[in-house]
Design a protein around this motif. Structure first.
Motif, PDB file in Angstrom:
ATOM      1  N   THR A   6     -15.952  -2.838 -13.492  1.00  0.00           N
ATOM      2  CA  THR A   6     -14.999  -1.723 -13.516  1.00  0.00           C
ATOM      3  C   THR A   6     -14.762  -1.258 -14.949  1.00  0.00           C
ATOM      4  O   THR A   6     -14.695  -0.061 -15.220  1.00  0.00           O
ATOM      5  N   PHE A   7     -14.659  -2.197 -15.875  1.00  0.00           N
ATOM      6  CA  PHE A   7     -14.424  -1.848 -17.266  1.00  0.00           C
ATOM      7  C   PHE A   7     -15.622  -1.125 -17.871  1.00  0.00           C
ATOM      8  O   PHE A   7     -15.460  -0.237 -18.697  1.00  0.00           O
ATOM      9  N   TYR A   8     -16.809  -1.519 -17.470  1.00  0.00           N
ATOM     10  CA  TYR A   8     -18.010  -0.899 -18.017  1.00  0.00           C
ATOM     11  C   TYR A   8     -18.323   0.447 -17.370  1.00  0.00           C
ATOM     12  O   TYR A   8     -18.994   1.280 -17.947  1.00  0.00           O
ATOM     13  N   GLU A   9     -17.817   0.653 -16.180  1.00  0.00           N
ATOM     14  CA  GLU A   9     -18.125   1.860 -15.432  1.00  0.00           C
ATOM     15  C   GLU A   9     -16.967   2.863 -15.406  1.00  0.00           C
ATOM     16  O   GLU A   9     -16.879   3.690 -14.506  1.00  0.00           O
ATOM     17  N   ALA A  10     -16.071   2.793 -16.361  1.00  0.00           N
ATOM     18  CA  ALA A  10     -14.867   3.645 -16.363  1.00  0.00           C
ATOM     19  C   ALA A  10     -15.231   5.126 -16.338  1.00  0.00           C
ATOM     20  O   ALA A  10     -14.585   5.917 -15.634  1.00  0.00           O
ATOM     21  N   ILE A  14     -14.122   7.914 -13.433  1.00  0.00           N
ATOM     22  CA  ILE A  14     -13.434   9.187 -13.692  1.00  0.00           C
ATOM     23  C   ILE A  14     -14.194  10.334 -13.041  1.00  0.00           C
ATOM     24  O   ILE A  14     -13.601  11.197 -12.377  1.00  0.00           O
ATOM     25  N   TYR A  15     -15.497  10.343 -13.200  1.00  0.00           N
ATOM     26  CA  TYR A  15     -16.308  11.413 -12.614  1.00  0.00           C
ATOM     27  C   TYR A  15     -16.181  11.394 -11.089  1.00  0.00           C
ATOM     28  O   TYR A  15     -16.032  12.447 -10.449  1.00  0.00           O
ATOM     29  N   GLU A  20     -15.126  14.072  -6.376  1.00  0.00           N
ATOM     30  CA  GLU A  20     -15.081  13.893  -4.929  1.00  0.00           C
ATOM     31  C   GLU A  20     -13.660  13.838  -4.362  1.00  0.00           C
ATOM     32  O   GLU A  20     -13.374  14.453  -3.356  1.00  0.00           O
ATOM     33  N   ILE A  21     -12.816  13.107  -5.022  1.00  0.00           N
ATOM     34  CA  ILE A  21     -11.490  12.900  -4.424  1.00  0.00           C
ATOM     35  C   ILE A  21     -10.534  14.032  -4.782  1.00  0.00           C
ATOM     36  O   ILE A  21      -9.961  14.681  -3.904  1.00  0.00           O
ATOM     37  N   MET A  22     -10.366  14.274  -6.082  1.00  0.00           N
ATOM     38  CA  MET A  22      -9.346  15.227  -6.510  1.00  0.00           C
ATOM     39  C   MET A  22      -9.663  16.658  -6.074  1.00  0.00           C
ATOM     40  O   MET A  22      -8.781  17.372  -5.636  1.00  0.00           O
ATOM     41  N   TYR A  23     -10.900  17.058  -6.236  1.00  0.00           N
ATOM     42  CA  TYR A  23     -11.231  18.438  -5.876  1.00  0.00           C
ATOM     43  C   TYR A  23     -11.107  18.659  -4.378  1.00  0.00           C
ATOM     44  O   TYR A  23     -10.602  19.683  -3.938  1.00  0.00           O
ATOM     45  N   GLN A  24     -11.546  17.714  -3.632  1.00  0.00           N
ATOM     46  CA  GLN A  24     -11.517  17.909  -2.174  1.00  0.00           C
ATOM     47  C   GLN A  24     -10.107  17.751  -1.613  1.00  0.00           C
ATOM     48  O   GLN A  24      -9.632  18.590  -0.838  1.00  0.00           O
ATOM     49  N   VAL A  25      -9.449  16.661  -2.009  1.00  0.00           N
ATOM     50  CA  VAL A  25      -8.133  16.379  -1.438  1.00  0.00           C
ATOM     51  C   VAL A  25      -7.096  17.378  -1.954  1.00  0.00           C
ATOM     52  O   VAL A  25      -6.353  17.986  -1.184  1.00  0.00           O
ATOM     53  N   MET A  26      -7.039  17.535  -3.251  1.00  0.00           N
ATOM     54  CA  MET A  26      -6.020  18.411  -3.824  1.00  0.00           C
ATOM     55  C   MET A  26      -6.362  19.883  -3.612  1.00  0.00           C
ATOM     56  O   MET A  26      -5.463  20.718  -3.585  1.00  0.00           O
ATOM     57  N   GLY A  27      -7.653  20.156  -3.489  1.00  0.00           N
ATOM     58  CA  GLY A  27      -8.045  21.544  -3.244  1.00  0.00           C
ATOM     59  C   GLY A  27      -7.527  22.062  -1.912  1.00  0.00           C
ATOM     60  O   GLY A  27      -7.260  23.261  -1.765  1.00  0.00           O
ATOM     61  N   HIS A  35      -9.066  18.079 -15.401  1.00  0.00           N
ATOM     62  CA  HIS A  35      -9.527  16.868 -16.075  1.00  0.00           C
ATOM     63  C   HIS A  35      -8.522  15.741 -15.850  1.00  0.00           C
ATOM     64  O   HIS A  35      -7.326  15.977 -15.750  1.00  0.00           O
ATOM     65  N   ILE A  36      -9.045  14.519 -15.799  1.00  0.00           N
ATOM     66  CA  ILE A  36      -8.189  13.333 -15.654  1.00  0.00           C
ATOM     67  C   ILE A  36      -8.287  12.540 -16.950  1.00  0.00           C
ATOM     68  O   ILE A  36      -9.372  12.253 -17.427  1.00  0.00           O
ATOM     69  N   LEU A  37      -7.120  12.204 -17.500  1.00  0.00           N
ATOM     70  CA  LEU A  37      -7.102  11.405 -18.718  1.00  0.00           C
ATOM     71  C   LEU A  37      -6.952   9.936 -18.324  1.00  0.00           C
ATOM     72  O   LEU A  37      -5.914   9.497 -17.845  1.00  0.00           O
ATOM     73  N   MET A  38      -8.047   9.206 -18.497  1.00  0.00           N
ATOM     74  CA  MET A  38      -8.029   7.775 -18.198  1.00  0.00           C
ATOM     75  C   MET A  38      -8.383   7.055 -19.492  1.00  0.00           C
ATOM     76  O   MET A  38      -9.526   7.069 -19.927  1.00  0.00           O
ATOM     77  N   VAL A  39      -7.382   6.447 -20.125  1.00  0.00           N
ATOM     78  CA  VAL A  39      -7.566   5.805 -21.416  1.00  0.00           C
ATOM     79  C   VAL A  39      -8.084   4.382 -21.247  1.00  0.00           C
ATOM     80  O   VAL A  39      -9.026   3.966 -21.904  1.00  0.00           O
ATOM     81  N   ASP A  40      -7.461   3.633 -20.368  1.00  0.00           N
ATOM     82  CA  ASP A  40      -7.831   2.226 -20.236  1.00  0.00           C
ATOM     83  C   ASP A  40      -7.491   1.752 -18.834  1.00  0.00           C
ATOM     84  O   ASP A  40      -6.594   2.279 -18.177  1.00  0.00           O
ATOM     85  N   ILE A  41      -8.195   0.725 -18.410  1.00  0.00           N
ATOM     86  CA  ILE A  41      -7.888   0.089 -17.141  1.00  0.00           C
ATOM     87  C   ILE A  41      -7.109  -1.175 -17.477  1.00  0.00           C
ATOM     88  O   ILE A  41      -7.597  -2.047 -18.189  1.00  0.00           O
TER      89      ILE A  41
END
Length: 179
Positions: A6-10, A14-15, A20-27, A35-41
């Motif tokens: 998970t840490f290596y694939e951050a 995000i992509y 897939e999730i944000m555009y479809q669900v929130m759309g 854009h989603i700001l994801m600094v750290d897990i």
């Protein structure tokens, strides 16, 4: 997906969330997320503690392997050094004995030429007596005095010399018989 990956694939996470999730669900509700700001897990503290313990255990295991290998190398080097020391000690003893033999031969020849009428046996007896008295003196001067019983007297020195000569002659005859 593995927790550690998970840490290596951050970036891929995000992509995946954006596309897939944000555009479809929130759309469906009329929202467009740019854009989603994801600094750290940041996992829970118990998960982080467990991860640190796993990491520490792996490092300790690797360190013990390296330590074992280093100890093995040290033992091999000690054994090699000991073998080399013994070999060199043997070479030194052989050279010492050769020097003694050469010195005795030279002394016998010199003494026989300078003092006429002496035989090699008489010179050897004289050398044996000298060696005998040097040995007695060294035993007396030793700081670790022990009791040593040695037959003492003119006849005994001759007996010791004869015992040495007889031993050498028996060894030589045994060698001839074996061959």
């Amino acid at each position: 997906m593995c927790f550690f990956s998970t840490f290596y694939e951050a970036i891929h996470i995000i992509y995946h969330i954006e596309s897939e999730i944000m555009y479809q669900v929130m759309g469906e509700y009329g929202y467009s997320i740019e854009h989603i700001l994801m600094v750290d897990i940041i996992p829970d503290s118990s998960v982080r503690k467990a991860m640190n313990e796993i990491n520490a255990a792996q490092r300790l295991q690797l360190a013990s392997v390296y330590k074992g290998e280093a100890e093995k190398i040290l033992q091999v080097k000690r054994a090699e050094a000991e073998a080399e020391a013994k070999y060199l000690g043997g070479v030194g003893v052989a050279r010492q004995r050769q020097a003694i033999t050469d010195g005795l031969r030279e002394n016998i020849l010199n003494f026989s030429h300078k003092v006429e009428g002496t035989s090699a046996k008489e010179v050897m007896d004289l050398i044996m007596i000298t060696q005998y008295f040097d040995t007695i003196k060294d035993l007396g001067n030793s700081s670790k005095n022990t009791t040593v019983f040695i037959p003492h007297g003119p006849g005994h020195v001759r007996d010791i010399g004869e015992q040495i000569r007889n031993g050498l002659m028996e060894a030589a005859s045994a060698k001839v018989n074996v061959e």
